[in-house]
Design an enzyme around this catalytic site. Structure first.
Site, short mmCIF file in Angstrom:
data_model
loop_
_atom_site.label_atom_id
_atom_site.label_comp_id
_atom_site.label_asym_id
_atom_site.label_seq_id
_atom_site.Cartn_x
_atom_site.Cartn_y
_atom_site.Cartn_z
N TYR A 51 0.84 -1.31 0.01
CA TYR A 51 0.00 -0.09 -0.06
C TYR A 51 0.82 1.40 -0.01
CZ TYR A 51 -3.71 -3.39 1.50
OH TYR A 51 -4.29 -4.47 1.26
N HIS B 288 -34.61 -1.96 10.76
CA HIS B 288 -34.22 -3.27 11.28
C HIS B 288 -34.10 -4.28 10.06
CE1 HIS B 288 -35.36 -1.63 15.25
NE2 HIS B 288 -36.21 -0.85 14.66
N SER C 34 -12.99 -13.14 -8.65
CA SER C 34 -12.94 -14.30 -7.99
C SER C 34 -11.88 -15.37 -9.03
CB SER C 34 -14.24 -15.10 -7.89
OG SER C 34 -14.08 -16.31 -7.28
N SER C 35 -11.35 -16.16 -8.12
CA SER C 35 -10.18 -16.93 -8.85
C SER C 35 -10.93 -18.06 -9.27
CB SER C 35 -9.39 -17.66 -7.74
OG SER C 35 -9.96 -18.34 -6.61
N ASN D 34 -12.29 -3.63 2.10
CA ASN D 34 -10.75 -3.22 2.44
C ASN D 34 -10.77 -2.01 3.39
OD1 ASN D 34 -8.05 -1.65 1.93
ND2 ASN D 34 -7.70 -3.38 0.96
N ARG E 259 7.22 12.64 34.42
CA ARG E 259 7.35 12.19 32.94
C ARG E 259 7.59 10.67 33.08
NH1 ARG E 259 7.72 11.05 28.03
NH2 ARG E 259 9.48 11.93 26.78
N ARG F 189 5.18 6.92 17.93
CA ARG F 189 5.96 6.34 16.77
C ARG F 189 4.94 5.49 15.98
NH1 ARG F 189 11.35 7.12 16.96
NH2 ARG F 189 12.27 7.39 19.29
#
Length: 486
Positions: A40, A194, A318-319, A332, A358, A367
């Site tokens: 990505y 609903h 689709s495969s 996704n 601290r 990070r």
């Protein structure tokens, strides 16, 4: 010969496969561990200019350089005069010329210091002689704790990522939804509450609801506040006043932070408290979750045929099943929105707590800011791609409405109530009478009109109900789309 069990054979097969693998760990060929830096990467690459480790170090250098210039310009210390324009330009060039070689050099310094911010200080110090101001080396990182530099660097990075990458993508998505809502504002649609047939709306109005919700969050994010501080090891300016007691260090601190385009936080421990980050991440997570709601709704509309998907030339759905065009963009996006929101929630809850003056939990947590933004940005791009390949199947929408005439039961019983209030006789128990006619069973147009004709309504009311169809029973849904531009 000893018998080998199936379990033992499996272990043997796995061992053989593993032993035959080439190790990627020692190869420096850009092989990524995570998907954002792998498959990505193109979608999230713009974030690396703001939220990567390299960007953080560049911003640290920028803060250190600006602090040096600020102190000299303010004549903050005895014997220090303001730098001339050429010296300032050369100092700022340390930032603008920060490149791959610079990253490598800084990494080598950090190997020796085992401290990232100290490495930045030494990196800048190496360059002062070339500018002719080597005597100002003590002014680099003057009276600063690492967090003075880090909090400002993170604020600059996050602000840049939001304003220059994430918000433009989110606004593009909003504009696309506005266009879809406008295009379909008058396209009638059977609603489902609903999951069951309910009072019709229009497709445009339902898209507008989600667009309006997203727009509210965008306004909050656009107005986010980015706080910063530079006040020493425990937020007391102790070192500052020890070195130069006659100066107004709060004023110097405030003008510096605000000069960076941030809001000054006057009261902190060693760390800036990160509350602004928690607020921002909560808003972005809420945007994510509303967008997730849009994905599930669009996915469901696709599944019942309200939207047709335009196939991508050459793509495989689709495969094994050649006919399929799967709504993979929305699926996704759902997954990435969930990952992003989970990370943002964790950041928001972790960053607002620090033991006493601290602890280091914020350092490790921050990070991952880029990862959280990356999954959200990837989701936005996927939703945009999915929306761009949708066609409204108006015939399917119309057929669905025509198969559900019972939804007019609400209109009829409400008109009967109004007729009863106007003194029309025979309007008793309107809800119960419509319930008996429609609950759990199909009613076609003929039966519904026969029922209306038998009620004894006033002529005006009967005419209105005879003219009503599921496709016209949408109230002012089309006009409500106008609220997107209020």
């Amino acid at each position: 010969m000893a018998h080998i069990s199936s379990a033992d054979q499996t272990l043997t097969d796995v061992s053989r496969i593993a032993s035959g693998r080439r190790s990627f760990a020692a190869q420096e060929n850009g092989i990524a561990l995570g998907p954002l830096d792998g498959r990505y990467r193109p979608a999230v690459a713009p974030l690396t200019d703001y939220l990567s480790e390299a960007a953080l170090n560049r911003d640290r250098i920028a803060v250190e350089v600006e602090w040096l210039i600020h102190l000299s310009s303010a004549s903050a210390l005895p014997g220090i005069s303001a730098l001339n324009a050429d010296q300032q330009e050369k100092l700022r060039a340390i930032v603008t010329e920060f490149d791959a070689d610079s990253i490598e050099e800084l990494a080598e310094i950090e190997k020796a210091t085992v401290h990232d911010v100290k490495a930045v200080e030494y990196y800048i110090g190496r360059r002062l002689a070339g500018i002719g101001i080597e005597q100002l080396k003590p002014l680099v990182h003057f009276a600063c704790t690492s967090e003075d530099i880090n909090n400002l660097s993170y604020a600059l990075g996050v602000k840049g990522a939001v304003q220059h990458v994430w918000l433009p993508a989110a606004r593009t998505l909003s504009a696309k939804l506005h266009a879809i809502a406008e295009e379909n504002r008058a396209v009638p649609m059977l609603s489902r509450t609903h999951g069951q047939p309910a009072t019709p709306s229009t497709l445009g109005k339902e898209i507008a609801v989600l667009a309006y919700r997203l727009d509210r969050q965008l306004k909050r994010i656009e107005n986010a506040e980015y706080l910063g501080k530079i006040n020493g090891a425990t937020g007391t300016y102790a070192a500052h006043y020890a070195a130069a007691p006659a100066l107004d260090w709060q004023a110097i601190s405030r003008s510096f932070v605000e000069g960076l385009g941030l809001s000054w936080n006057p009261l902190t421990t060693q760390i800036e408290s990160h509350d602004w980050q928690a607020e921002l991440y909560a808003d972005i997570a809420r945007f994510n979750r509303i967008l997730h709601n849009l994905c599930t709704d669009i996915w469901s509309y696709i599944s019942i045929g309200y939207f047709a998907q335009i196939p991508v030339p050459g793509a495989t759905g689709s495969s094994t099943m050649p006919h399929k065009v799967n709504p993979i963009r929305f699926e996704n996006a759902e997954a990435n929105l969930e990952i992003s929101s989970a990370l943002l929630d964790t950041l928001a809850s972790t960053l607002v707590t620090s033991r006493w003056q601290r602890d280091l939990t914020d350092s490790s947590s921050q990070r991952n800011i880029g990862v959280a933004f990356g999954h959200s940005l990837l989701a936005i791009n996927n939703v945009l791609g999915g929306l761009g390949r949708l066609d409204t199947a108006e015939q399917v929408l119309a057929e669905d409405l025509d198969h559900n005439w019972e939804v007019l039961g609400e209109a009829i019983q409400t008109v009967m109530r109004a007729e009863a209030l106007a003194g029309v006789p025979g309007m008793d128990d309107p809800y119960e009478r419509l319930k008996d006619l429609t609950r759990g069973q199909r009613v076609d147009a003929t039966r519904m009109r026969e029922f209306v004709a038998e009620l004894g309504l006033s002529q005006d009311a009967e005419n209105r109900l005879h003219a009503l169809t599921p496709g016209t029973y949408t109230g002012i849904a089309a006009r409500l789309v106008d609220h997107l531009t209020d």
